[in-house]
Write an enzyme that holds these catalytic residues in place. Structure first.
Site, PDB file in Angstrom:
ATOM      1  N   PHE A   1       0.343  -6.645 -59.469  1.00 52.21           N
ATOM      2  CA  PHE A   1       0.788  -6.067 -60.735  1.00 52.21           C
ATOM      3  C   PHE A   1      -0.400  -6.081 -61.677  1.00 52.21           C
ATOM      4  O   PHE A   1      -0.849  -7.146 -62.124  1.00 52.21           O
ATOM      5  CB  PHE A   1       1.946  -6.842 -61.363  1.00 52.21           C
ATOM      6  CG  PHE A   1       2.388  -6.230 -62.665  1.00 52.21           C
ATOM      7  CD1 PHE A   1       3.268  -5.159 -62.669  1.00 52.21           C
ATOM      8  CD2 PHE A   1       1.882  -6.683 -63.873  1.00 52.21           C
ATOM      9  CE1 PHE A   1       3.655  -4.562 -63.860  1.00 52.21           C
ATOM     10  CE2 PHE A   1       2.257  -6.093 -65.071  1.00 52.21           C
ATOM     11  CZ  PHE A   1       3.148  -5.030 -65.061  1.00 52.21           C
TER      12      PHE A   1
ATOM     13  N   ASP B   1      -8.599  -9.940 -61.879  1.00 50.94           N
ATOM     14  CA  ASP B   1      -7.661  -9.667 -62.964  1.00 50.94           C
ATOM     15  C   ASP B   1      -7.096 -11.004 -63.428  1.00 50.94           C
ATOM     16  O   ASP B   1      -6.168 -11.548 -62.842  1.00 50.94           O
ATOM     17  CB  ASP B   1      -6.546  -8.735 -62.477  1.00 50.94           C
ATOM     18  CG  ASP B   1      -5.533  -8.415 -63.574  1.00 50.94           C
ATOM     19  OD1 ASP B   1      -5.517  -9.110 -64.602  1.00 50.94           O
ATOM     20  OD2 ASP B   1      -4.730  -7.475 -63.383  1.00 50.94           O
TER      21      ASP B   1
ATOM     22  N   LYS C   1      -3.988 -10.421 -72.867  1.00 50.49           N
ATOM     23  CA  LYS C   1      -2.876 -11.280 -73.255  1.00 50.49           C
ATOM     24  C   LYS C   1      -3.295 -12.396 -74.204  1.00 50.49           C
ATOM     25  O   LYS C   1      -3.379 -12.203 -75.400  1.00 50.49           O
ATOM     26  CB  LYS C   1      -2.150 -11.792 -72.023  1.00 50.49           C
ATOM     27  CG  LYS C   1      -1.425 -10.665 -71.267  1.00 50.49           C
ATOM     28  CD  LYS C   1      -0.436 -11.184 -70.279  1.00 50.49           C
ATOM     29  CE  LYS C   1       0.189 -10.039 -69.465  1.00 50.49           C
ATOM     30  NZ  LYS C   1       0.998  -9.121 -70.261  1.00 50.49           N
TER      31      LYS C   1
END
Length: 408
Positions: A149, A234, A263
């Protein structure tokens, strides 16, 4: 039911109904309406408090309204918020220098969202492949993992194998090769002279906090180095203190060629993301080839700098590691009692619920009634990712609430 309770439920229902009527249904939120947050706790519109064990998917690693981050934002809000990259601003340089040093790299390319960082990383990898490695035009390939994801843009969902992410959004961009997550040999077998990069999450978050086998990241690093392929990590969810280290790659002493960050970099205040790499990689991007009106804005840079300064002390990494061990011991005790498996990395856990006790969604909804917020994923899994400021006693209480909702 008292009239006061009826009024509370009606007010909550009206707010949810208004959102449902006017906001596109691209999410299925849990039935709680939050109005305030402080530290690891949030309060709903009727004054009920909940322990936040989601942290906005790790965007709130430092908790709601951390005073140091809020102060940095306020100070910058009073001076300058946006210039675009058409001009220099006095906040971007210090932020980029500090973030590059934290990563042990030369350059930072600032963006906004995590998906933008991933898209940018793909562009950088392709440009590097053509301009440095010598791959023929439009032939560059990026190896990705099953179960990944990385975001929701059309390019990214094109190399997802989640049908909910992909269905009815094609046609998709070519150039991506899938291999099983955690299988370094499969990566090596997939590499060709046209391979520019391997893009992986060191720990797969959305998949349910899936940890690769020990030694996987070291093997990926060695394979990429030997084959002249970029290793892109990531770390948008796993990085910046969440797993008890600054980055999840640090768990195996590995440094990728490219970090993708987001984030928590925005301190829970605004979206901030970045691609971080050495000059021989990120330097392939030239003026006019990539940009963002808001990327690197002064407000984002001020907040990002404060986040980096907080991570430089190591306090949050140490805290996440110790509290994660504490949490793991308590969650492990639930295995066989409504829980089938637990996976923990620092203060990040995936808890698989026995189907006989309910779905992940049903357990999350029951926990709301006991003042705990978690989020389900992939049917039977709930994710636990509290702010790193949470207390051990609060974690104990939360696990006790999970035990109670799983009671026969």
């Amino acid at each position: 039911m008292t009239s006061a309770t009826t009024a509370v439920d009606s007010a909550m229902a009206r707010i949810i109904a208004d959102e449902d009527a006017h906001v596109a249904h691209n999410y299925h939120p849990l039935p709680v309406v939050i109005s305030r947050g402080e530290g690891a706790w949030v309060t709903d519109v009727e004054g009920r408090r909940y322990l936040d064990l989601l942290s906005a998917y790790s965007a709130l690693n430092f908790g709601h309204g951390h005073p140091a981050i809020v102060a940095a934002a306020h100070e910058q809000l009073n001076r300058l918020t946006l210039t675009s990259r058409a001009y220099h601003n006095d906040a971007l340089g210090p932020f980029a220098a500090a973030l590059a040093a934290l990563c042990g790299k030369d350059l930072v390319l600032p963006m906004n969202t995590g998906a933008e960082a991933v898209e940018t990383g793909i562009k950088v990898a392709r440009a590097w492949g053509y301009r440095v490695k010598g791959i023929a035009a439009d032939r560059a390939q990026v190896i990705v993992a099953h179960g990944n994801f990385h975001g929701r843009t059309t390019t990214i969902v094109g190399f997802s194998d989640d049908p909910d992410a992909r269905a009815d959004f094609g046609p998709f961009a070519p150039g991506f090769v899938h291999v099983p997550f955690g299988d370094a040999a499969a990566i090596e077998a997939a590499i060709t002279p046209e391979t520019a990069a391997v893009l992986i999450e060191p720990i797969q978050g959305e998949a349910g906090v899936v940890l690769p086998p020990e030694g996987y990241l070291r093997a990926v690093r060695e394979i990429c180095t030997r084959n002249n392929v970029l290793f892109i990590a990531d770390e948008i969810q796993s990085g910046l203190g969440r797993v008890g280290e600054t980055f999840a790659c640090d768990r195996e002493g590995v440094v990728p060629d490219v970090y993708l960050l987001g984030k928590a970099l925005g301190g829970g205040i605004l979206p901030v993301s970045a691609v971080v790499a050495d000059r021989e990689v990120l330097g392939v991007i030239q003026p006019g080839e990539h940009g963002s009106t808001f990327g690197g804005n002064p407000l984002a840079a001020a907040v990002g700098l404060r986040v980096v300064e907080m991570l430089q002390t190591g306090e949050f990494q140490t805290r996440a590691k110790a509290l994660g061990e504490h949490l793991e011991a308590r969650l492990d005790a639930l295995v066989g009692h409504g829980v089938t498996a637990v996976r923990v990395a620092g203060l990040w856990a995936g808890v698989d619920i026995d189907p006989a006790f309910g779905t992940g969604r049903e357990i999350a909804e029951r926990l709301i009634g006991r003042g705990v917020l978690v989020k389900d994923t992939h049917g039977q899994t709930i994710r636990i990712a509290p702010p790193l400021v949470v207390r051990a006693t609060e974690l104990d209480w939360a696990v006790e609430q999970l035990k109670l909702v799983l009671a026969p």
